[in-house]
Write a protein that holds these residues in place. Structure first.
Motif, PDB file in Angstrom:
ATOM      1  N   GLY A  51       0.852  -1.177   0.000  1.00  0.00           N
ATOM      2  CA  GLY A  51       0.000   0.000   0.000  1.00  0.00           C
ATOM      3  C   GLY A  51       0.887   1.224   0.000  1.00  0.00           C
ATOM      4  O   GLY A  51       2.031   1.179  -0.421  1.00  0.00           O
ATOM      5  N   SER A  52       0.351   2.300   0.523  1.00  0.00           N
ATOM      6  CA  SER A  52       1.072   3.565   0.500  1.00  0.00           C
ATOM      7  C   SER A  52       1.479   3.975   1.913  1.00  0.00           C
ATOM      8  O   SER A  52       1.061   3.388   2.906  1.00  0.00           O
ATOM      9  CB  SER A  52       0.176   4.648  -0.095  1.00  0.00           C
ATOM     10  N   LEU A  53       2.295   4.997   1.971  1.00  0.00           N
ATOM     11  CA  LEU A  53       2.667   5.590   3.250  1.00  0.00           C
ATOM     12  C   LEU A  53       1.423   6.121   3.970  1.00  0.00           C
ATOM     13  O   LEU A  53       1.295   5.991   5.196  1.00  0.00           O
ATOM     14  CB  LEU A  53       3.681   6.702   2.983  1.00  0.00           C
ATOM     15  N   LEU A  54       0.498   6.680   3.184  1.00  0.00           N
ATOM     16  CA  LEU A  54      -0.739   7.185   3.787  1.00  0.00           C
ATOM     17  C   LEU A  54      -1.550   6.044   4.400  1.00  0.00           C
ATOM     18  O   LEU A  54      -2.262   6.237   5.386  1.00  0.00           O
ATOM     19  CB  LEU A  54      -1.568   7.906   2.717  1.00  0.00           C
ATOM     20  N   GLU A  55      -1.433   4.873   3.817  1.00  0.00           N
ATOM     21  CA  GLU A  55      -2.156   3.713   4.365  1.00  0.00           C
ATOM     22  C   GLU A  55      -1.527   3.279   5.693  1.00  0.00           C
ATOM     23  O   GLU A  55      -2.242   3.003   6.660  1.00  0.00           O
ATOM     24  CB  GLU A  55      -2.077   2.572   3.344  1.00  0.00           C
ATOM     25  N   VAL A  56      -0.195   3.244   5.744  1.00  0.00           N
ATOM     26  CA  VAL A  56       0.464   2.752   6.961  1.00  0.00           C
ATOM     27  C   VAL A  56       0.528   3.841   8.030  1.00  0.00           C
ATOM     28  O   VAL A  56       0.110   3.636   9.165  1.00  0.00           O
ATOM     29  CB  VAL A  56       1.870   2.203   6.639  1.00  0.00           C
ATOM     30  N   LEU A  57       1.055   5.003   7.672  1.00  0.00           N
ATOM     31  CA  LEU A  57       1.184   6.063   8.681  1.00  0.00           C
ATOM     32  C   LEU A  57      -0.131   6.824   8.885  1.00  0.00           C
ATOM     33  O   LEU A  57      -0.331   7.437   9.938  1.00  0.00           O
ATOM     34  CB  LEU A  57       2.296   7.043   8.296  1.00  0.00           C
ATOM     35  N   GLY A  58      -0.994   6.800   7.880  1.00  0.00           N
ATOM     36  CA  GLY A  58      -2.273   7.506   8.003  1.00  0.00           C
ATOM     37  C   GLY A  58      -3.348   6.604   8.581  1.00  0.00           C
ATOM     38  O   GLY A  58      -3.716   6.724   9.742  1.00  0.00           O
ATOM     39  N   VAL A  59      -3.837   5.659   7.758  1.00  0.00           N
ATOM     40  CA  VAL A  59      -4.955   4.810   8.189  1.00  0.00           C
ATOM     41  C   VAL A  59      -4.574   3.978   9.416  1.00  0.00           C
ATOM     42  O   VAL A  59      -5.310   3.926  10.397  1.00  0.00           O
ATOM     43  CB  VAL A  59      -5.409   3.893   7.035  1.00  0.00           C
ATOM     44  N   MET A  60      -3.429   3.325   9.353  1.00  0.00           N
ATOM     45  CA  MET A  60      -3.074   2.426  10.454  1.00  0.00           C
ATOM     46  C   MET A  60      -2.633   3.211  11.693  1.00  0.00           C
ATOM     47  O   MET A  60      -3.119   2.968  12.795  1.00  0.00           O
ATOM     48  CB  MET A  60      -1.959   1.460  10.019  1.00  0.00           C
ATOM     49  N   LEU A  61      -1.712   4.135  11.513  1.00  0.00           N
ATOM     50  CA  LEU A  61      -1.079   4.766  12.676  1.00  0.00           C
ATOM     51  C   LEU A  61      -1.884   5.969  13.191  1.00  0.00           C
ATOM     52  O   LEU A  61      -2.347   5.977  14.325  1.00  0.00           O
ATOM     53  CB  LEU A  61       0.352   5.176  12.296  1.00  0.00           C
ATOM     54  N   HIS A  62      -2.030   6.979  12.349  1.00  0.00           N
ATOM     55  CA  HIS A  62      -2.788   8.181  12.760  1.00  0.00           C
ATOM     56  C   HIS A  62      -4.243   7.800  13.047  1.00  0.00           C
ATOM     57  O   HIS A  62      -4.903   8.424  13.878  1.00  0.00           O
ATOM     58  CB  HIS A  62      -2.701   9.224  11.642  1.00  0.00           C
ATOM     59  N   GLY A  63      -4.717   6.717  12.394  1.00  0.00           N
ATOM     60  CA  GLY A  63      -6.065   6.203  12.631  1.00  0.00           C
ATOM     61  C   GLY A  63      -6.179   5.355  13.886  1.00  0.00           C
ATOM     62  O   GLY A  63      -7.218   4.726  14.102  1.00  0.00           O
ATOM     63  N   GLN A  64      -5.108   5.297  14.681  1.00  0.00           N
ATOM     64  CA  GLN A  64      -5.152   4.672  16.018  1.00  0.00           C
ATOM     65  C   GLN A  64      -5.272   3.157  15.976  1.00  0.00           C
ATOM     66  O   GLN A  64      -5.874   2.547  16.850  1.00  0.00           O
ATOM     67  CB  GLN A  64      -6.320   5.232  16.848  1.00  0.00           C
ATOM     68  N   ARG A  65      -4.672   2.551  14.957  1.00  0.00           N
ATOM     69  CA  ARG A  65      -4.722   1.100  14.860  1.00  0.00           C
ATOM     70  C   ARG A  65      -3.370   0.461  15.155  1.00  0.00           C
ATOM     71  O   ARG A  65      -3.205  -0.746  14.985  1.00  0.00           O
ATOM     72  CB  ARG A  65      -5.131   0.685  13.445  1.00  0.00           C
TER      73      ARG A  65
END
Lengths: 285, 256, 285, 256
Positions: free
Chosen positions: D82-96
């Motif tokens: 996936g993308s950086l937005l998927e890992v650092l955004g959806v997963m990380l910033h999204g509290q997962r």
């Protein structure tokens, strides 16, 4: 290759875990990729007081609304395309049993996207000046704001994180890595916004069978993998099967005759079937 | 009019609507007549127009009549599939869409649209499909063109529900509202082309055979008429009609 | 199938259209998928006063910085992985000829994402409490704010829309539909944020050869399609070729000896070659 | 200590770091020792840990030593890209993300990290790789663990540059700063495990053979020592060492 956790689950077990009052996110779009098998099971289980969020409503939502399962529907519009309107939704909304909160398709997708990304809020120019902004503003989900960098008006929207999303995919492995072909509309944002995600899959494939570059939903966000071949029937799944226009028209015609027509449809095709497989056998035969 | 060539009102509307598309436009099209107008323009005077569907289909080129934008028939020939966020977000809200082609239940003199609900005189409400991407297109496209059949009840000074903003709302201009783009530049119907500008609506042309006074009478919004009277809309050509009949609306759902 | 416009363009013609002072967005990541052929051509053309934005800096940016072409670099960090640091960037920054504006990788990606989506601004919790927030705040790109829905602190960032993005893809058709395999890091957001986009492609394929579900960059946002087989050398392109560790180490060693070392590298490998093809012949031989 | 089993300081660090990973953790790992710790945990006590790379690789399982997270060798065996937005955004910033494993140039007593630049006593600045996803991980992961070699100059009460926030910054707590998660819970070095809590740093355990007083002297930040003295970190097992040597760091870049 890491095999990962096994998230497979039957539709019945999955629905058993969904309580009355749950905030569901659905991701069908009019006559394509609706989670119809899931909607049938929810209706048969008698779930009530659901909140449903869906960018473009379709058959799945209309079935739930027709069954009286939905208290609040947040959507960006919806229909069964040329077959007709969402009679179940419209009748429940006009009758006052369902609160309809309307957005534009983009604005609602952005709220889900903000939920997915954990953004504190998200801003848009969509809905400015329209009547669409009123209900969400009254509900405190949307506020009039301005761009601090240039002073221009905008709307500031809260992120949306439904409890559970259910999306229909082409294929998934048991860990949850899932692939979708064709247009994906609001599926990616809906899947990622929810606190819990179930993928309903036409086909369960071996871990590694989906090229990792083609994975649209990574296992890391998936909580349940539900096998349901033809589970979107009578809506279409691109590359798998077409919608059944005759069945859709029968449904719309039932709805056009009023709530009694929809109740008769549900009695015959949902309450009157023990499982989605039985429905398929009867509907397709 | 070319001798011996006849057409339906729907065909005339499709042709007049297609002429609003400029070559090179990046266009989001709604279902039905807007879609026929877009495809017709691409196959005639605007070969490099880009047509996008909010569902996430880039440059489709369908060969069968589709029941809606969620009908996979509609996506045939697309060169790329993406998401709604890609089309309505990156392309449209990101200011890359020059033209939106939209249908409507009701339109006011500034091109604001209602696609949500109609209230009958007895107060009965009838609900329709809502915004979908319609509000987004009206809010962010560089310009929009409204494609609709000409019925007096569809023209209203006050809409039952303002789904999509036009050139002005409650006296406020688009920049005052925070909206980008010029807004709607024309309402194209099966009787006339109504230009929308900074000062309101003008009867730009009536279709061949239409009486301008009858059109004005059937258009209950403030409507200027040019000093010399409206022009006549160019007639459909055989080529345009053949395209519509053989390829773009073979089942005659929209133009029959 | 719509054939679409033909956006093919040679690297030379493309670089000729880039003026001094342009705000470039690059999308390589350390030792993978750097637009090295593009960087060489820009250096040979003597472009100056560039602003460069890149989420994670790599060889392409370091070459431009070493050549003195970059006035301002906005990045979320960068290196040549274990081969070493970005000596060209670091020396220019420490020497004062280059202004370095640092973000976190996510915060910068979000600014690009906001630019891509036309959002008025975007908010994050990243960088709160860190020294990273200072420079962007001083520059007016970032403001301390709070979430209007719950009062929590956040940073509000302006959208970023560079003039031109150049990204390296696996394959593109002449209209610009392009595919990437493997991780895509910040490529999607970088490509979509820029006002103009060039895809540099390992391979030009026929329109229709890329399955539309596999298109990562749609032609609708592409302004130039530049064929450049091996154009990311000596960095890696997943599925096509590995990085050349010996060449990278030679570059880092040259940089470790100071600006003169980098100048000698550029003299030999960039100014001293008439084209990227000549460089490839000499470097790979 | 198992008789006849010996290990390097790097191996001890990798093993001690791996023990900070809980089964079921969703983990973003940085390059180098953090990555070795994560992979070791997954192959020992935490089989269902999910390892993610900010570049956009989900659950990689590399078989070769990689030069960095941008080295395709590092992505081998991934089940999804996936993308950086998927890992650092959806997963990380999204509290997962429950755990971040991070390296550092400098750390303070609250676990704030510097990965940006070092200023020598003569004022000379030396620049490093900057934040990358490090700040994002420190800002949004439920907890983080810092993995680093134990050198006195790496412990500082005031960082030359605060790249990534720890449990407190300038006296302000994470909720006051607007940050989520507990923040860093441990600094694991090649000599000791330092627990980080609401009241500061505690010498939780020293590795076999280390003298607690010498470790304290080499750790120039406020450091509490439990009343009974620190525990001894469990020794590496043969199985752990074999995994590191044969599979996880065969070229001995990180643990040699």
């Amino acid at each position: 290759m890491t095999v990962g956790l096994d998230r497979r689950c039957s539709m019945g077990d999955f629905v058993a875990g969904i309580a009355d009052g749950t905030h569901l996110a659905l991701a069908g779009f009019a006559i394509s990729r609706n989670a119809v098998a899931f909607a049938h099971e929810l209706v048969r289980a008698g779930r009530r007081h659901l909140t449903v969020t869906q960018v473009i409503g379709g058959l799945e939502t209309d079935l739930l609304a027709a069954a009286g399962a939905v208290d609040t529907l947040t959507y960006g519009g919806g229909s069964l395309d040329r077959y007709g309107p969402l009679h179940g939704v419209n009748q429940a909304a006009l009758g006052g049993s369902l609160t309809l909160v309307e957005y534009s398709a983009l604005a609602l997708t952005l709220r889900l996207h903000a939920g997915a990304l954990g953004l504190p809020f998200i801003a848009t120019r969509s809905m400015l000046g329209s009547d669409l902004a009123s209900a969400p503003t009254d509900r405190g989900e949307v506020r009039a704001g301005e761009n601090p960098f240039d002073g221009a008006p905008c709307l500031i929207m809260s992120p949306l994180r439904p409890d559970v999303a259910v999306v229909h995919v082409d294929a998934a492995d048991k860990a949850g890595n899932a692939a979708i072909t064709g247009p994906t509309w609001s599926i990616p944002e809906t899947a990622r916004a929810a606190r819990s995600l179930a993928v309903v899959a036409e086909e369960i494939v071996k871990v590694g069978d989906i090229d990792p570059s083609n994975v649209d939903i990574p296992a890391a966000i998936v909580d349940a993998v539900i096998p349901a071949p033809r589970g979107a029937y009578p809506t279409a799944v691109y590359g798998h099967y077409d919608y059944d226009g005759a069945h859709l028209q029968m449904y719309v015609d039932a709805g056009a005759s009023g709530p009694a027509g929809l109740a008769a449809y549900l009695e015959r095709w949902v309450y009157g079937t023990a499982s989605f497989d039985e429905y398929l056998l009867r509907a397709v035969a | 009019m070319t001798p011996g060539v006849t057409w339906t009102r729907g065909e005339m509307l499709a042709v007049a609507g297609s002429l609003q598309v400029r070559d090179g436009d990046v266009t989001v099209v709604g279902l039905g007549l807007p879609q026929v107008c877009g495809f017709l323009a691409r196959r005639t005077h605007a070969p490099s127009v880009r047509l996008l569907l909010e569902i996430g289909a880039f440059e489709p080129d369908p060969t069968e009549s589709a029941m809606g934008i969620a009908d996979p028939r509609m996506w045939e020939g697309s060169t790329a599939f993406g998401s709604l966020l890609e089309v309505l977000g990156v392309m449209l809200h990101g200011q890359r869409v020059s033209l939106g082609l939209l249908g409507a239940l009701e339109v006011d003199q500034w091109g604001s649209l209602n696609t949500t609900e109609i209230v009958a005189e007895d107060g009965t409400r009838r609900r329709f499909r809502g915004s979908g991407g319609g509000n987004d297109i009206s809010s962010s496209a560089e310009r929009t063109v409204i494609i609709m059949t000409h019925q007096p009840r569809k023209f209203a000074s006050t809409l039952a529900f303002l789904t999509s903003p036009g050139r002005r709302v409650d006296g406020r201009s688009r920049p005052e509202l925070g909206l980008t783009g010029e807004g709607p530049t024309a309402i194209v119907t099966d009787r006339a082309v109504i230009a929308l500008g900074a000062s309101g609506a003008t009867l730009e042309s009536v279709h061949p055979g239409e009486d301008p006074d009858a059109v004005v009478a059937a258009t209950p919004i403030p409507l200027a008429v040019p000093a010399g009277g409206p022009a006549e809309t160019p007639s459909p050509t055989r080529f345009q009609l053949d395209l519509i009949r053989s390829r773009l609306d073979p089942k005659r759902w929209y133009t029959g």
